[in-house]
Design an enzyme around this catalytic site. Structure first.
Site: not given
Ligand code: ADP
Ligand code: ADP
Ligand code: ZN
Length: 215
Positions: A16, A91, A130, A163, A174
């Protein structure tokens, strides 16, 4: 031409953020990424950031009132008569209802929801590798989208960071939150004929093309 309002939806690691940055820059959309906004607040230790951090570190959703206030002030800041691209919001169904109410006041509506579909099996590899630029928020991947110079943002030349929530146990949480709370929005937007599903496992260029043609 009428302004449009688009939601990007998909599991953590779907791409995203990667796509949102390109789509907004190339198509004149104002990008509102609740994750980036919240992380900025955490970094600056604002009151909102201090409240949000513990939820984010656990992989849970930040309380809805905090997020909705943030969205409202972004819409006011830019003026509601623009093209908007939402990344990471709404969300859950409650946030969606509040968004719909808010948009009535702004005389706007959601035009399309673009669902970036990626299987859970590829998520861990995507998220554990990431890296993000703390300055411009550009997203990299050590294998699939590495920076030109080792660990430095191509655009800003600052060191990339991992992160806080890209850890195995938080990723698991998550994903649970996504399937339990966020995924029902896909059915909702399918039901009102606003959903466009895109295969997020293709390469980023192809995913971009699919999104651009859906806009
Ligand atoms: P999200 O915002 O949905 O959590 P990101 O855009 O941050 O996802 O992407 C998650 C990770 O996957 C990043 O490391 C990114 O570079 C990488 N990535 C994004 N899109 C693709 C893709 N189509 N193929 C392979 N890796 C991708
Ligand atoms: P991802 O890239 O994994 O999809 P985001 O950057 O969108 O994740 O969000 C990171 C974290 O920020 C979430 O796990 C959650 O704690 C918080 N967050 C972001 N957007 C929202 C939202 N709309 N409502 C509640 N919490 C949110
Ligand atoms: Zn950068």
């Amino acid at each position: 031409m009428k302004n449009s309002m688009i939601i990007l939806i998909g599991p953590p690691g779907a791409g995203k953020g990667t796509q949102a940055k390109n789509v907004s820059a190339s198509n004149n959309y104002i990008l509102i990424s609740t994750g980036d906004l919240l992380r900025d607040n955490v970094g600056k230790r604002t009151e909102l950031g201090l409240k949000a951090k513990s939820f984010m570190d656990k992989g849970e959703l930040v309380p809805t009132d905090l997020v909705v206030d943030m969205i409202k002030s972004e819409l006011k800041k830019y003026g509601a008569d623009k093209n908007f691209l939402f990344d990471g919001f709404p969300r859950n169904l409650t946030q969606n209802e509040l968004l719909k109410k808010m948009l009535i006041d702004f005389k706007r509506d959601i035009d399309k929801v673009i669902y970036i579909d990626v299987d859970d099996s590829v998520i861990y590899d995507r998220l554990t590798n990431r890296r993000v630029c703390p300055k411009c928020k550009r997203v990299y991947h050590l294998k699939y989208n590495p920076p030109k110079k080792d660990n430095l943002c191509d655009d800003c030349n600052v060191s990339l960071i991992i992160r806080d929530d890209d850890k195995q146990d938080v990723i698991k949480k998550r994903l649970e939150v996504y399937h339990g709370q966020t995924a029902p929005l896909i059915e909702y937007y399918k039901g009102v004929n606003k959903l466009v599903a895109i295969n997020g496992e293709n390469n980023p260029q192809d995913v971009y093309k699919d999104i651009a043609s859906a806009l």
